[in-house]
Design a protein around this motif. Sequence first.
Motif, mmCIF file in Angstrom:
data_model
loop_
_atom_site.group_PDB
_atom_site.id
_atom_site.type_symbol
_atom_site.label_atom_id
_atom_site.label_comp_id
_atom_site.label_asym_id
_atom_site.label_seq_id
_atom_site.Cartn_x
_atom_site.Cartn_y
_atom_site.Cartn_z
ATOM 1 N N ASN B 211 24.288 -1.828 70.019
ATOM 2 C CA ASN B 211 24.799 -3.149 70.361
ATOM 3 C C ASN B 211 25.669 -3.738 69.244
ATOM 4 O OD1 ASN B 211 24.060 -6.323 70.269
ATOM 5 N ND2 ASN B 211 24.311 -5.539 72.329
ATOM 6 N N ILE B 212 25.338 -3.427 68.002
ATOM 7 C CA ILE B 212 26.083 -3.980 66.873
ATOM 8 C C ILE B 212 27.435 -3.276 66.753
ATOM 9 C CG2 ILE B 212 26.048 -4.463 64.405
ATOM 10 C CD1 ILE B 212 23.848 -5.846 66.063
ATOM 11 N N ALA B 213 27.423 -1.978 66.906
ATOM 12 C CA ALA B 213 28.681 -1.229 66.865
ATOM 13 C C ALA B 213 29.603 -1.703 67.970
ATOM 14 C CB ALA B 213 28.405 0.267 66.997
ATOM 15 N N ALA B 214 29.014 -2.171 69.074
ATOM 16 C CA ALA B 214 29.826 -2.655 70.182
ATOM 17 C C ALA B 214 30.493 -3.976 69.834
ATOM 18 C CB ALA B 214 28.952 -2.837 71.421
ATOM 19 N N GLY B 215 29.737 -4.847 69.133
ATOM 20 C CA GLY B 215 30.273 -6.167 68.817
ATOM 21 C C GLY B 215 31.401 -6.098 67.812
ATOM 22 N N ASP B 216 31.314 -5.157 66.880
ATOM 23 C CA ASP B 216 32.295 -5.095 65.807
ATOM 24 C C ASP B 216 32.361 -3.640 65.349
ATOM 25 O OD1 ASP B 216 33.775 -5.198 63.568
ATOM 26 O OD2 ASP B 216 32.510 -6.609 62.475
ATOM 27 N N ASN B 217 33.451 -2.965 65.667
ATOM 28 C CA ASN B 217 33.446 -1.529 65.396
ATOM 29 C C ASN B 217 33.723 -1.165 63.949
ATOM 30 O OD1 ASN B 217 36.152 -1.931 65.260
ATOM 31 N ND2 ASN B 217 36.667 -0.737 67.080
ATOM 32 N N GLU B 218 33.589 -2.140 63.037
ATOM 33 C CA GLU B 218 33.659 -1.820 61.617
ATOM 34 C C GLU B 218 32.342 -1.191 61.145
ATOM 35 O OE1 GLU B 218 36.321 -2.518 59.288
ATOM 36 O OE2 GLU B 218 37.300 -2.522 61.249
ATOM 37 N N TYR B 219 31.270 -1.472 61.847
ATOM 38 C CA TYR B 219 29.952 -0.967 61.471
ATOM 39 C C TYR B 219 29.964 0.563 61.471
ATOM 40 C CZ TYR B 219 24.954 0.103 62.030
ATOM 41 O OH TYR B 219 23.678 0.618 61.898
ATOM 42 N N LEU B 220 29.448 1.127 60.390
ATOM 43 C CA LEU B 220 29.451 2.582 60.238
ATOM 44 C C LEU B 220 28.763 3.294 61.399
ATOM 45 C CD1 LEU B 220 28.637 3.462 56.533
ATOM 46 C CD2 LEU B 220 30.632 4.170 57.847
ATOM 47 N N GLY B 221 27.683 2.720 61.850
ATOM 48 C CA GLY B 221 26.994 3.306 63.003
ATOM 49 C C GLY B 221 25.918 4.293 62.612
ATOM 50 N N PRO B 222 24.968 4.523 63.529
ATOM 51 C CA PRO B 222 23.791 5.343 63.230
ATOM 52 C C PRO B 222 24.122 6.786 62.852
ATOM 53 C CG PRO B 222 23.720 4.488 65.501
ATOM 54 C CD PRO B 222 24.942 3.927 64.873
ATOM 55 N N ALA B 223 25.068 7.403 63.527
ATOM 56 C CA ALA B 223 25.335 8.822 63.272
ATOM 57 C C ALA B 223 25.855 9.023 61.853
ATOM 58 C CB ALA B 223 26.329 9.366 64.285
ATOM 59 N N ALA B 224 26.806 8.178 61.442
ATOM 60 C CA ALA B 224 27.389 8.322 60.108
ATOM 61 C C ALA B 224 26.347 8.032 59.035
ATOM 62 C CB ALA B 224 28.588 7.392 59.953
ATOM 63 N N ILE B 225 25.515 7.017 59.266
ATOM 64 C CA ILE B 225 24.485 6.687 58.278
ATOM 65 C C ILE B 225 23.470 7.828 58.180
ATOM 66 C CG2 ILE B 225 22.642 5.070 57.700
ATOM 67 C CD1 ILE B 225 24.350 2.859 58.938
ATOM 68 N N ASN B 226 23.132 8.395 59.326
ATOM 69 C CA ASN B 226 22.210 9.533 59.319
ATOM 70 C C ASN B 226 22.826 10.715 58.567
ATOM 71 O OD1 ASN B 226 19.897 11.202 60.437
ATOM 72 N ND2 ASN B 226 21.671 12.297 61.268
ATOM 73 N N LYS B 227 24.120 10.876 58.733
ATOM 74 C CA LYS B 227 24.816 11.955 58.027
ATOM 75 C C LYS B 227 24.742 11.704 56.523
ATOM 76 C CE LYS B 227 26.722 15.165 59.695
ATOM 77 N NZ LYS B 227 25.961 16.415 59.909
ATOM 78 N N ALA B 228 24.927 10.455 56.116
ATOM 79 C CA ALA B 228 24.833 10.107 54.704
ATOM 80 C C ALA B 228 23.415 10.361 54.187
ATOM 81 C CB ALA B 228 25.211 8.648 54.489
ATOM 82 N N TYR B 229 22.427 10.043 55.019
ATOM 83 C CA TYR B 229 21.022 10.271 54.668
ATOM 84 C C TYR B 229 20.779 11.744 54.389
ATOM 85 C CZ TYR B 229 15.918 10.391 55.367
ATOM 86 O OH TYR B 229 14.566 10.574 55.227
ATOM 87 N N ARG B 230 21.344 12.574 55.257
ATOM 88 C CA ARG B 230 21.164 14.016 55.133
ATOM 89 C C ARG B 230 21.579 14.510 53.738
ATOM 90 N NH1 ARG B 230 21.873 17.973 53.457
ATOM 91 N NH2 ARG B 230 22.139 20.095 54.238
#
Lengths: 123, 293, 134
Positions: B211-230
């Motif tokens: 929902n947040i990525a939808a409101g403002d697509n500047e948000y990195l988003g779950p997939a990218a953050i998970n990738k960073a976590y990895r």
Amino acid sequence: MAEHYSSFSRHGTGWLLQRLTAVFLIGVLAFHFMLLHFVNHAADVTFMGTQMRMQQLGYFVTMIAFLVTATFHGVNGVYNALVNQGLAGTQRTVVKWSLVAASVALVLQGIRVAFAMTGSPIL
Amino acid sequence: MSTQIQEQESEQEEQQQGESVPAQQQRRMDQKRERAADEERQRERVESSLDDEDTRTLKVFRYDPEVEGKKDPRFDEFVVPFRKGMTVLDALMWARDHYDSSLTFRHSCRQAICGSDALFVNGSQRLGCKTQLADLQNPVRIEPLPHQEVVKDLVVDMQHFYDQMDAVQPYFNDDDVPDGLEEQRQTRENREKIKMSTRCIWCGACMSSCNIAAGDNEYLGPAAINKAYRFAMDDREGEAMKQERLEILEQENGVWRCQTQFSCTEVCPKDIPLTDHIQELKREAVKNNLKFW
Amino acid sequence: MSQSYDRGLVEDFGRWRDFSAGMWAWVFHKFTGWVLIGYLFTHIAVLSTAIPAAGGDPSIYTNTLQGLEDLLVVRFLEVGLLAVAVFHILNGIRLLFVDLGVGLTAQDKSFYASLVLTGAIVVASIPTFLVGQL
């Protein structure tokens, strides 16, 4: 993407403060409700009763802390909600400072009220 | 599997000389009507052949900005035979092969590893090849992923998603490899820690559900953050690179934007605990800042 | 890039029937948050009658508060406020645990638990809140 970075990250601090105030507020809000609806019924509140409570230093300090943390937690929450909806640019700056002004006004008025309740008003 | 059913069309293309313009247009109109009638007959033929079979109805989102008359989004209904073990992707392929060869969707491996066929099925982001038709309510409504631009039918533009994946620099830094090593080992415990985060197939379902990525697509988003976590949680990553990664994540549009709605975790076809990982990175970022105080 | 058509609310809140527990928790938490900060401002405004009260006429404060409490609708609004506050507290505790990374796999159950508990506390409190009115 990295425009500016210092070891003191504003966003992280805001997030942390929102959580820390939450912990404090959970206790104080519950206490506030218990005291003024169950121990003393809201309908029986009189100025004398309020004055008696507020003249206890511990209670007075707790209520001031309650006011400040609740204002921060609430207004910061509103700001975050608006930012998440895509508020940006000039609009964001305007909203941000309006919210800051509203918070300051609320806290100042709250402190005035608190002192008035002790029976020794300031200003 | 995807054998095309050839349309039985009378190939009558030779132009008759000396024909007037209105007559030509008339002929084209006739042919068009003929083709439409053909398609209709084809549809009826297929559908009537399914009369005594167990079937499912697909309501598929159709949109083609390049073809006149298909620019308005609409839903097409396809009745497909149901077989045990049939997936949404199987059904879509059957519909394409038997009804309309112009029905467009991405797919490749058909075993939930290429990440091509994330679709919006009955109101939820799912992988077409991993979703059993038997588990879905009939009719099955199939749409392209929300929050991404639709290119055609079920195909969305993934570029923004890929840009975000790239933004977290999803790779190790060469400098972090110790000299003279033939292989760089990782402890079993550390492998276990990052195991789930390595399973991402870049399908974009999480991003679409957020929902947040939808409101403002500047948000990195779950997939990218998970990738960073990895990478950030991998012991083999060097200190400098980890700092750099945390700086990216700590920006305004990084981890702080997550509102723990759990939408991403719920739709992830690889069961990656995305919210869990984002939360851990938030704590990591806070701890990282406290060190400097 | 070709401009795609606008799917509008269909993408977000138009899909509310498909929302799962975590999404509902977020919606309720935001809503109750807005109510509480709105109430804080009105609360301080009403209590501001303490300022003239301290100036020599305590009855202004006492009468304002008791006058409000005499209205049945105010009593019901207070019950509503209790519901909002209790939910915000309980779901807030749930969110703090989520922030600490504790029990994330049970996040849906903890949301339902906070809903049920809120309901129970509110129902149990109704007599106390309406005392003197009925």
